[in-house]
Design a protein around this motif. Structure first.
Motif, PDB file in Angstrom:
ATOM      1  N   THR A  36       0.825  -1.213   0.000  1.00 37.54           N
ATOM      2  CA  THR A  36       0.000   0.000   0.000  1.00 37.54           C
ATOM      3  C   THR A  36       0.856   1.258   0.000  1.00 37.54           C
ATOM      4  O   THR A  36       0.422   2.304  -0.482  1.00 37.54           O
ATOM      5  CB  THR A  36      -0.961   0.018   1.199  1.00 37.54           C
ATOM      6  OG1 THR A  36      -0.224  -0.164   2.421  1.00 37.54           O
ATOM      7  CG2 THR A  36      -1.995  -1.090   1.080  1.00 37.54           C
ATOM      8  N   TYR A  40      -0.796   1.477  -4.001  1.00 42.12           N
ATOM      9  CA  TYR A  40      -1.910   0.558  -4.219  1.00 42.12           C
ATOM     10  C   TYR A  40      -2.875   0.654  -3.034  1.00 42.12           C
ATOM     11  O   TYR A  40      -2.507   0.359  -1.899  1.00 42.12           O
ATOM     12  CB  TYR A  40      -1.412  -0.876  -4.361  1.00 42.12           C
ATOM     13  CG  TYR A  40      -0.626  -1.130  -5.626  1.00 42.12           C
ATOM     14  CD1 TYR A  40      -1.274  -1.488  -6.807  1.00 42.12           C
ATOM     15  CD2 TYR A  40       0.760  -1.013  -5.639  1.00 42.12           C
ATOM     16  CE1 TYR A  40      -0.561  -1.722  -7.972  1.00 42.12           C
ATOM     17  CE2 TYR A  40       1.486  -1.251  -6.804  1.00 42.12           C
ATOM     18  CZ  TYR A  40       0.814  -1.602  -7.967  1.00 42.12           C
ATOM     19  OH  TYR A  40       1.521  -1.825  -9.122  1.00 42.12           O
ATOM     20  N   GLU A  42      -6.038  -0.486  -0.830  1.00 40.56           N
ATOM     21  CA  GLU A  42      -6.718  -1.761  -0.555  1.00 40.56           C
ATOM     22  C   GLU A  42      -8.145  -1.757  -1.095  1.00 40.56           C
ATOM     23  O   GLU A  42      -8.893  -0.797  -0.921  1.00 40.56           O
ATOM     24  CB  GLU A  42      -6.737  -2.037   0.940  1.00 40.56           C
ATOM     25  CG  GLU A  42      -7.364  -3.382   1.295  1.00 40.56           C
ATOM     26  CD  GLU A  42      -7.317  -3.698   2.771  1.00 40.56           C
ATOM     27  OE1 GLU A  42      -7.747  -4.800   3.150  1.00 40.56           O
ATOM     28  OE2 GLU A  42      -6.841  -2.846   3.541  1.00 40.56           O
ATOM     29  N   ASP A  43      -8.504  -2.844  -1.745  1.00 39.10           N
ATOM     30  CA  ASP A  43      -9.864  -3.049  -2.251  1.00 39.10           C
ATOM     31  C   ASP A  43     -10.616  -3.861  -1.205  1.00 39.10           C
ATOM     32  O   ASP A  43     -10.344  -5.051  -1.013  1.00 39.10           O
ATOM     33  CB  ASP A  43      -9.815  -3.791  -3.585  1.00 39.10           C
ATOM     34  CG  ASP A  43     -11.190  -3.981  -4.219  1.00 39.10           C
ATOM     35  OD1 ASP A  43     -12.196  -3.690  -3.537  1.00 39.10           O
ATOM     36  OD2 ASP A  43     -11.263  -4.418  -5.374  1.00 39.10           O
ATOM     37  N   ARG A  45     -13.941  -4.458  -1.093  1.00 35.63           N
ATOM     38  CA  ARG A  45     -15.292  -4.858  -1.502  1.00 35.63           C
ATOM     39  C   ARG A  45     -15.653  -6.260  -1.035  1.00 35.63           C
ATOM     40  O   ARG A  45     -16.779  -6.500  -0.563  1.00 35.63           O
ATOM     41  CB  ARG A  45     -15.438  -4.745  -3.023  1.00 35.63           C
ATOM     42  CG  ARG A  45     -15.541  -3.309  -3.521  1.00 35.63           C
ATOM     43  CD  ARG A  45     -15.566  -3.243  -5.026  1.00 35.63           C
ATOM     44  NE  ARG A  45     -14.301  -3.702  -5.611  1.00 35.63           N
ATOM     45  CZ  ARG A  45     -14.041  -3.696  -6.923  1.00 35.63           C
ATOM     46  NH1 ARG A  45     -14.965  -3.280  -7.783  1.00 35.63           N
ATOM     47  NH2 ARG A  45     -12.879  -4.110  -7.366  1.00 35.63           N
ATOM     48  N   THR A 121      -6.073  -5.112  -4.083  1.00 33.97           N
ATOM     49  CA  THR A 121      -5.885  -3.668  -4.213  1.00 33.97           C
ATOM     50  C   THR A 121      -6.542  -3.129  -5.483  1.00 33.97           C
ATOM     51  O   THR A 121      -6.814  -3.869  -6.426  1.00 33.97           O
ATOM     52  CB  THR A 121      -4.391  -3.278  -4.272  1.00 33.97           C
ATOM     53  OG1 THR A 121      -3.874  -3.502  -5.597  1.00 33.97           O
ATOM     54  CG2 THR A 121      -3.568  -4.049  -3.260  1.00 33.97           C
ATOM     55  N   HIS A 122      -6.754  -1.812  -5.466  1.00 32.62           N
ATOM     56  CA  HIS A 122      -7.119  -1.074  -6.668  1.00 32.62           C
ATOM     57  C   HIS A 122      -5.819  -0.679  -7.373  1.00 32.62           C
ATOM     58  O   HIS A 122      -4.750  -0.684  -6.745  1.00 32.62           O
ATOM     59  CB  HIS A 122      -7.910   0.178  -6.312  1.00 32.62           C
ATOM     60  CG  HIS A 122      -9.237  -0.095  -5.676  1.00 32.62           C
ATOM     61  ND1 HIS A 122     -10.302  -0.598  -6.386  1.00 32.62           N
ATOM     62  CD2 HIS A 122      -9.665   0.067  -4.392  1.00 32.62           C
ATOM     63  CE1 HIS A 122     -11.345  -0.728  -5.575  1.00 32.62           C
ATOM     64  NE2 HIS A 122     -10.985  -0.350  -4.357  1.00 32.62           N
ATOM     65  N   PRO A 123      -5.871  -0.286  -8.649  1.00 31.54           N
ATOM     66  CA  PRO A 123      -4.668   0.224  -9.318  1.00 31.54           C
ATOM     67  C   PRO A 123      -4.236   1.538  -8.670  1.00 31.54           C
ATOM     68  O   PRO A 123      -5.060   2.255  -8.082  1.00 31.54           O
ATOM     69  CB  PRO A 123      -5.121   0.458 -10.759  1.00 31.54           C
ATOM     70  CG  PRO A 123      -6.406  -0.285 -10.902  1.00 31.54           C
ATOM     71  CD  PRO A 123      -7.034  -0.334  -9.550  1.00 31.54           C
ATOM     72  N   THR A 130      -3.657  -2.834 -13.646  1.00 35.38           N
ATOM     73  CA  THR A 130      -4.742  -3.406 -12.844  1.00 35.38           C
ATOM     74  C   THR A 130      -4.354  -3.385 -11.374  1.00 35.38           C
ATOM     75  O   THR A 130      -3.210  -3.100 -11.009  1.00 35.38           O
ATOM     76  CB  THR A 130      -5.011  -4.860 -13.256  1.00 35.38           C
ATOM     77  OG1 THR A 130      -3.850  -5.660 -12.924  1.00 35.38           O
ATOM     78  CG2 THR A 130      -5.279  -4.972 -14.747  1.00 35.38           C
ATOM     79  N   GLY A 131      -5.325  -3.686 -10.527  1.00 38.25           N
ATOM     80  CA  GLY A 131      -5.025  -3.851  -9.116  1.00 38.25           C
ATOM     81  C   GLY A 131      -4.258  -5.147  -8.902  1.00 38.25           C
ATOM     82  O   GLY A 131      -4.016  -5.916  -9.843  1.00 38.25           O
ATOM     83  N   ASP A 153      -7.158  -8.578 -12.245  1.00 38.23           N
ATOM     84  CA  ASP A 153      -7.973  -8.809 -13.445  1.00 38.23           C
ATOM     85  C   ASP A 153      -7.085  -9.470 -14.508  1.00 38.23           C
ATOM     86  O   ASP A 153      -6.598  -8.804 -15.427  1.00 38.23           O
ATOM     87  CB  ASP A 153      -8.535  -7.483 -13.967  1.00 38.23           C
ATOM     88  CG  ASP A 153      -9.485  -7.674 -15.147  1.00 38.23           C
ATOM     89  OD1 ASP A 153      -9.817  -8.843 -15.467  1.00 38.23           O
ATOM     90  OD2 ASP A 153      -9.894  -6.664 -15.754  1.00 38.23           O
TER      91      ASP A 153
END
Length: 203
Positions: A36, A40, A42-43, A45, A121-123, A130-131, A153
């Motif tokens: 992070t 990056y 954190e995702d 979801r 993670t998100h990008p 991509t993440g 992805d």
């Protein structure tokens, strides 16, 4: 240069090296912090979905637990709970008032999506990449820690090739169980750099 093993820091991370879970948890937390720090984000979801499922389950379990009627008088109520949440949890009430919660959906999510994953993670902001999916393994009775970085992805044209390393945890800990963060940081940072320059192979 001062020996890392003799450096005393009140904020240093220290574990019992014979405690497998503690060692892995500390390494996983440190790896997540390093990733992070590279931009990056954190995702969360999947974690949010699990929390929502858990909240629904607890609510259903509480209703079932404190229902004034006992089985079989509360049969219709229990059937309603099962219908409301058929694929996740089934609450069964016994005469003793205790219930059993069958945690189906959460375990399915853990098996299908998480496995050994420690971080989604998100990008990075402004990036076309991509993440990441960061996962780790530290088999019981082994000192070999495997860290893997993959695309969140894999089908994306901007996804890079998966990279990983397997190294002994003794490289990053002193004999007293203190984590030498600089050494771990260097290894993880290098793996992230390797991922960034590993183009996905064309099929």
């Amino acid at each position: 240069m001062q020996d890392a093993s003799n450096t005393k820091n009140p904020n240093e991370a220290k574990v019992n090296l014979s405690d497998h879970s503690s060692v892995k948890n500390l390494l996983d937390d440190s790896v997540s912090e390093i990733v992070t720090s590279r931009g990056y984000v954190e995702d969360t979801r999947l974690s949010d979905v699990k929390l929502l499922i858990g909240t629904i389950v607890i609510t259903i379990a509480l209703f079932a637990q404190f229902c004034k009627k006992k089985f079989p008088e509360n049969k219709n109520f229990l059937i309603g709970c099962i219908i409301l949440y058929p694929f996740s949890h089934v609450c069964l009430i016994f005469d003793s008032g205790k219930y059993i919660v069958i945690n189906g959906m959460l375990q399915l999510i853990s098996y299908m999506k998480e496995k050994n994953v420690i971080l989604f993670t998100h990008p990075p902001a402004g990036s076309f990449s991509t993440g990441l999916v960061v996962s780790s393994k530290l088999p019981r009775f082994s000192d070999l820690y495997t860290l893997t970085i993959a695309s969140a992805d894999p089908k994306s044209i901007s996804a890079n090739k998966t990279v990983e390393f397997t190294k002994s945890v003794t490289k990053w800990f002193t004999k007293e169980g203190v984590l030498v963060e600089g050494l771990l940081w260097k290894e993880v940072d290098g793996l992230i750099n390797n991922y960034a320059r590993e183009p996905k192979k064309s099929k």
